[in-house]
Design a protein around this motif. Structure first.
Motif, PDB file in Angstrom:
ATOM      1  N   LYS A 258      17.147   2.617   0.633  1.00 20.97           N
ATOM      2  CA  LYS A 258      15.715   2.077   1.234  1.00 20.97           C
ATOM      3  C   LYS A 258      14.658   2.373   0.277  1.00 20.97           C
ATOM      4  CE  LYS A 258      15.804   6.556   3.515  1.00 20.97           C
ATOM      5  NZ  LYS A 258      15.609   7.287   4.959  1.00 20.97           N
ATOM      6  N   LEU A 259      13.328   1.633   0.493  1.00 18.64           N
ATOM      7  CA  LEU A 259      12.443   1.768  -0.492  1.00 18.64           C
ATOM      8  C   LEU A 259      11.264   2.674   0.158  1.00 18.64           C
ATOM      9  CD1 LEU A 259      11.254   0.281  -3.205  1.00 18.64           C
ATOM     10  CD2 LEU A 259       9.822  -0.931  -1.658  1.00 18.64           C
TER      11      LEU A 259
ATOM     12  N   LYS B 132       3.324  12.745   0.251  1.00 20.97           N
ATOM     13  CA  LYS B 132       3.780  12.225   1.534  1.00 20.97           C
ATOM     14  C   LYS B 132       4.588  11.074   1.319  1.00 20.97           C
ATOM     15  CE  LYS B 132       1.365   9.475   5.019  1.00 20.97           C
ATOM     16  NZ  LYS B 132       0.179   8.839   5.577  1.00 20.97           N
ATOM     17  N   THR B 133       5.738  10.580   2.096  1.00 24.77           N
ATOM     18  CA  THR B 133       6.587   9.679   2.042  1.00 24.77           C
ATOM     19  C   THR B 133       6.687   8.605   3.056  1.00 24.77           C
ATOM     20  OG1 THR B 133       8.154  11.110   1.043  1.00 24.77           O
ATOM     21  CG2 THR B 133       9.458   9.208   1.738  1.00 24.77           C
ATOM     22  N   SER B 134       6.669   7.473   2.758  1.00 28.72           N
ATOM     23  CA  SER B 134       6.739   6.427   3.558  1.00 28.72           C
ATOM     24  C   SER B 134       7.722   5.416   3.222  1.00 28.72           C
ATOM     25  CB  SER B 134       5.314   5.522   3.662  1.00 28.72           C
ATOM     26  OG  SER B 134       4.297   6.707   3.917  1.00 28.72           O
ATOM     27  N   THR B 135       8.330   4.942   4.349  1.00 28.65           N
ATOM     28  CA  THR B 135       9.726   3.973   4.181  1.00 28.65           C
ATOM     29  C   THR B 135       8.951   2.453   4.361  1.00 28.65           C
ATOM     30  OG1 THR B 135      11.202   5.278   5.016  1.00 28.65           O
ATOM     31  CG2 THR B 135      11.883   3.113   4.986  1.00 28.65           C
TER      32      THR B 135
ATOM     33  N   SER C 194      -2.285  -2.607  -0.830  1.00 25.70           N
ATOM     34  CA  SER C 194      -3.872  -2.461  -0.546  1.00 25.70           C
ATOM     35  C   SER C 194      -3.844  -2.804   1.182  1.00 25.70           C
ATOM     36  CB  SER C 194      -4.705  -3.320  -1.176  1.00 25.70           C
ATOM     37  OG  SER C 194      -4.312  -4.885  -1.081  1.00 25.70           O
ATOM     38  N   THR C 195      -3.101  -3.748   1.502  1.00 27.50           N
ATOM     39  CA  THR C 195      -3.272  -4.204   2.976  1.00 27.50           C
ATOM     40  C   THR C 195      -1.945  -3.760   3.696  1.00 27.50           C
ATOM     41  OG1 THR C 195      -2.045  -6.274   2.776  1.00 27.50           O
ATOM     42  CG2 THR C 195      -4.238  -6.428   2.511  1.00 27.50           C
ATOM     43  N   LYS C 196      -1.216  -2.927   3.123  1.00 25.08           N
ATOM     44  CA  LYS C 196       0.026  -2.382   3.358  1.00 25.08           C
ATOM     45  C   LYS C 196       0.830  -3.409   4.397  1.00 25.08           C
ATOM     46  CE  LYS C 196      -1.963   2.267   3.705  1.00 25.08           C
ATOM     47  NZ  LYS C 196      -1.139   2.597   2.455  1.00 25.08           N
ATOM     48  N   GLN C 197       0.999  -4.330   3.793  1.00 26.37           N
ATOM     49  CA  GLN C 197       1.850  -5.589   4.474  1.00 26.37           C
ATOM     50  C   GLN C 197       2.812  -6.091   3.594  1.00 26.37           C
ATOM     51  OE1 GLN C 197      -1.781  -8.383   4.939  1.00 26.37           O
ATOM     52  NE2 GLN C 197      -1.440  -8.064   7.219  1.00 26.37           N
ATOM     53  N   ARG C 198       4.027  -6.474   4.116  1.00 27.54           N
ATOM     54  CA  ARG C 198       4.768  -7.210   3.201  1.00 27.54           C
ATOM     55  C   ARG C 198       4.596  -8.629   3.308  1.00 27.54           C
ATOM     56  NH1 ARG C 198      11.179  -6.709   4.776  1.00 27.54           N
ATOM     57  NH2 ARG C 198      10.796  -8.647   5.859  1.00 27.54           N
ATOM     58  N   ILE C 199       4.514  -9.368   2.333  1.00 33.09           N
ATOM     59  CA  ILE C 199       3.935 -10.669   2.061  1.00 33.09           C
ATOM     60  C   ILE C 199       5.150 -11.660   2.302  1.00 33.09           C
ATOM     61  CG2 ILE C 199       2.912 -12.375   0.561  1.00 33.09           C
ATOM     62  CD1 ILE C 199       1.658  -9.955  -0.821  1.00 33.09           C
ATOM     63  N   THR C 200       6.132 -11.195   1.565  1.00 30.98           N
ATOM     64  CA  THR C 200       7.358 -12.538   1.744  1.00 30.98           C
ATOM     65  C   THR C 200       8.708 -11.926   1.689  1.00 30.98           C
ATOM     66  OG1 THR C 200       7.608 -14.834   0.919  1.00 30.98           O
ATOM     67  CG2 THR C 200       7.151 -13.247  -0.595  1.00 30.98           C
TER      68      THR C 200
END
Length: 813
Positions: A186-187, A199-202, A234-240
């Motif tokens: 996982k990333l 702090k860790t986030s998946t 910056s937006t914490k969004q996966r784009i594609t």
């Protein structure tokens, strides 16, 4: 088609390894420290996108002359790297502007300067290093190894994290951007919180092992077994999600290559597929529940080979290919070797610009996953990493272009390229000399000599060497017209050597050089002596004589030059006299001057009487009366009195050489002795001149007699009588004419206004036939009536004047 050393079997690629100044923060300075050979065999680029490579050797040889210039040059990274790879094997490398970070199969990390010298060594892990990540400053290094551990070479990241790949935030050194990601199953995103803890986030999981991750600005791209994802931090969004092509290939054997061209363009290479993705801002009206950014694939195409790495080069792409041993697309000798191609991406394909097959060490043992391509954005350097070799590719500069032109014997193009690039003078001379040597070998001596002017410039030593070289090959004439003759001047012996060569074989060419070359270039007396020696064998050669006169003129020996010019009757003799005021030198050469050009000589003498007196000229011409006459005649025409002392001598000269001008001379001269003139004219039976002299001396009756008896010209006799206006002369004229009818006719036509015609008519014998008598009588009557009318008119005028009726007969003022 591939560029190959088979075209040039004797060619050896010289690879220069450079060293950097100790201060890594300073601009790079390069020094030559090592040469290597056979790092690369350049190949000719394909002409078509999908063209297969021919194995026909004769076809290769036939196209040797059309080989295109390579786009890149190659250097093996040596020094410390050589020693490292002898004992270990490279697994990955990351490039920074200031240094290189090399990971090995034995779990070591080496920090190198850009020449490959080891600056630091770290024992990281007992197993293979997978990836090294640097921030922009180069102060923080993240390392991941095959055992799934992530380590750091900085105080900020001391804890050991888990992951097979790692990427630091580009601005990790800033306190606001303490972030990095690791990838395994996982990333994970690690961020330092306000308590200074990690702090860790998946960010992603569930699609297999993540084998590559790259961070640029606010965008993170990673690849797993399914495809490539892009995340906006910056937006914490996966784009594609960009799906993986070539799903039949094993991801571990043909890993994905990711490279950010800029902050919004990602290049993906996987298997034989290439995609260029542009991250763009979504229009606010279209957002709804969608991410603020989206990805557009601006170019996608398949290649013939498997991709081991990609890098941008302006708007082009640099692709590192793995070529299988059993590939049908290339000739056998190029199989299994990696290829570095430069291509121009198109929306649905690409254009190949160059292709180089690289002969790296142990290439036969490598697989697609063993190669990496890293690049330095600042300098357009491309590093080809293989287990036992690291090769640096860089764009060829102007020097490389010039070297290639020289190698292909395109010397003139190389010379022009050197001039345009303003390289140093020695470099320019080296190229120029190679070009001159080539022309000489071809036998094009004139072109070679002409190029000397541009190439040799003001280098006197090179000029003299070339002159002696041209002498050795018997081509001094070819270089003669291009020798320096301005500010730069060679030793006089050089010019004399060339003059002597012409003097032996080409008199006209010798004369041309003497006229064109300034006399200061050579020893004038030496050349004069050489010409004099040749004149002993050929004393009448006009070319040599003229040239000798020119040499004497330069040497200010004008008398010698004048003598030769006069002997040759050269047109420049008068110019020489005037220019150098040589009148004192020509006093004894007046006859020669007049024999050459009488008119010019006399005009010059008369224009310069203050320098050469009339007496001296007359003395010099005393034995050449025909020339003396020409001189005195022109003197008399200019001034009737200036040469009066020579008028008596001129009578005989005119009588002998110029009778038509004798009578005008006698009329105009008041200093001519009449008795002497009469004697000469009577001796030569010059009637008209004698008549004039007799009348001038007062013997008009004898003069009239000569006109009537010797000239038998009644009109001239009548004219003479009119001029003298003497009654006795008219009586003599009538008496002489009374038995000559033609004379009577002439008298009848002209006598009416001077003598009473009755005197003549009464004396005409009865029965004599007179031509045109009627017309003559009519004319007499007409003249008589005219006289009557004139008399009546005058009488009236006088009468009116006497009576006061006319006050004046003068015209009004």
């Amino acid at each position: 088609m591939l560029r190959s050393l088979n075209f040039l079997p004797s060619w050896v690629v010289e690879i220069y390894i450079f060293c950097q100044t100790p201060n890594l923060a300073c601009p790079t300075e390069y020094l030559l420290i090592e040469k290597c050979v056979h790092v690369v065999e350049p190949h000719q680029p394909k002409k078509k996108e999908k063209e297969t490579y021919h194995t026909n050797k004769s076809l290769q040889n036939s196209e040797e002359d059309s080989v295109e210039e390579p786009k890149l040059k190659y250097e093996r990274l040596a020094n410390g790297v050589t020693e490292i790879l002898q004992k270990d094997a490279a697994s990955c490398m990351t490039v920074h502007d200031k240094f290189l970070a090399l990971g090995t199969h034995f779990g070591k990390v080496f920090l190198l300067d850009i020449q490959g010298n080891v600056t630091q060594k770290f024992e990281i892990s007992p197993v293979r290093i997978n990836q090294i990540s640097l921030d922009e400053s180069g102060e923080h290094v993240g390392i991941c190894s095959e055992d799934g551990k992530v380590r750091a070479l900085c105080s900020e990241l001391v804890a050991i994290k888990e992951g097979c790949v790692v990427a630091l935030h580009p601005r990790f050194s800033s306190s606001n951007y303490k972030q990095f990601v690791t990838g395994g199953n996982k990333l994970l995103l690690y961020e330092r919180n306000w308590l200074n803890r990690w702090k860790t986030s998946t960010l992603h999981e569930g699609e297999g092992t993540i084998n590559n991750v790259q961070w640029r600005a606010n965008l993170i791209a990673w690849a797993n077994n399914v495809g490539v994802k892009i995340y906006d931090i910056s937006t914490k969004q996966r784009i594609t999600n960009v799906s993986r092509d070539n799903v039949s290939l094993r991801p571990d054997m043909y890993p994905c290559s990711l490279c950010w061209k800029d902050n919004s363009t990602l290049i993906i290479g996987w298997g034989s597929s290439v995609k260029i993705c542009a991250v763009k801002e979504r229009d606010h009206a279209e957002m709804r529940d969608l991410p603020s950014r989206y990805v557009e694939i601006v170019s996608a195409f398949e290649t013939e080979f498997f991709i081991s790495g990609l890098a941008p080069l302006a708007d082009q792409l640099v692709n590192l290919y793995f070529v299988k041993e059993n590939s049908d697309h290339v000739e056998e000798e190029f199989r299994a070797r990696p290829r570095l191609d430069i291509i121009q991406p198109l929306p649905e394909g690409f254009e190949e610009l160059s292709s180089d097959a690289l002969t790296v060490r142990n290439f036969q043992e490598n697989e697609c996953r063993d190669y990496r391509l890293e690049h330095s954005e600042g300098e357009s350097l491309f590093y080809i990493i293989s287990p036992k070799d690291i090769v640096v590719a860089k764009e060829r500069d102007q020097d490389d272009h010039i070297d290639w032109l020289l190698d292909k014997k395109k010397y003139e193009e190389a010379l022009m390229a050197a001039e345009i690039s303003f390289k140093n003078v020695k470099r320019h001379e080296k190229i120029g000399m190679a070009y001159i040597n080539h022309l000489v070998e071809k036998g094009d001596y004139d072109t070679a000599a002409r190029k000397c002017q541009k190439v040799l410039g003001k280098n006197m030593e090179l000029w003299e060497n070339e002159v002696y070289r041209f002498k050795t090959i018997g081509q001094l004439k070819a270089i003669s017209q291009y020798l320096p003759r301005g500010d730069l001047r060679l030793r006089p012996a050089i010019y004399e050597m060339i003059l002597n060569e012409f003097l032996k074989t080409d008199y006209e060419g010798f004369a041309t050089l003497i006229r064109e070359w300034p006399g200061e270039l050579y020893n004038n007396m030496t050349v004069v002596q050489a010409v004099a020696d040749h004149l002993k064998k050929d004393p009448t050669n006009s070319t040599l004589l003229t040239t000798l006169a020119e040499l004497y003129t330069y040497d200010q020996r004008y008398d010698r030059a004048l003598e030769i010019y006069l002997r040759l009757r050269h047109k420049d003799v008068y110019q020489l006299i005037h220019k150098h005021n040589l009148f004192s030198s020509i006093e004894d050469k007046i006859v020669l001057l007049m024999d050459f050009d009488k008119e010019k000589a006399v005009d010059m003498l008369l224009d310069n009487e203050d320098k050469i007196s009339t007496e001296r000229v007359v003395e010099e011409l005393r034995d050449r009366p025909e020339l003396l006459h020409i001189y005195l005649h022109k003197l008399f025409k200019r001034d009737h009195h200036k040469g009066q002392r020579y008028h008596e001598r001129q009578i005989g000269l005119y009588a002998e050489y110029d009778r038509p001008n004798l009578l005008p001379f006698l009329r105009d001269s008041i200093h001519c002795p009449l008795e002497k003139a009469l004697e000469i004219c009577q001796e030569r039976n010059f009637v008209e001149e004698t008549v004039f002299l007799l009348s001038r001396m007062g013997n008009c009756r004898r003069a009239l007699q000569m006109i009537m008896e010797e000239l038998e010209d009644v009109d001239k006799a009548i004219e003479f009588a009119k001029e003298q206006d003497d009654v006795e002369l008219w009586e003599d004229l009538i008496s002489y004419s009374i038995d000559k009818p033609p004379f009577i006719t002439g008298l009848l036509n002209n006598i009416g206004t001077h003598v009473d015609p009755i005197l003549l008519i009464h004396r005409i014998k009865e029965g004599m036939e007179i031509p045109n008598l009627r017309d003559s009588l009519v004319k007499i009557l007409h003249d008589y009536n005219l006289q009557i009318l004139l008399r009546e008119g005058c009488k009236k005028i006088l009468y009116n004047l006497a009576n006061g009726q006319i006050t004046s007969i003068l015209p009004p003022t």
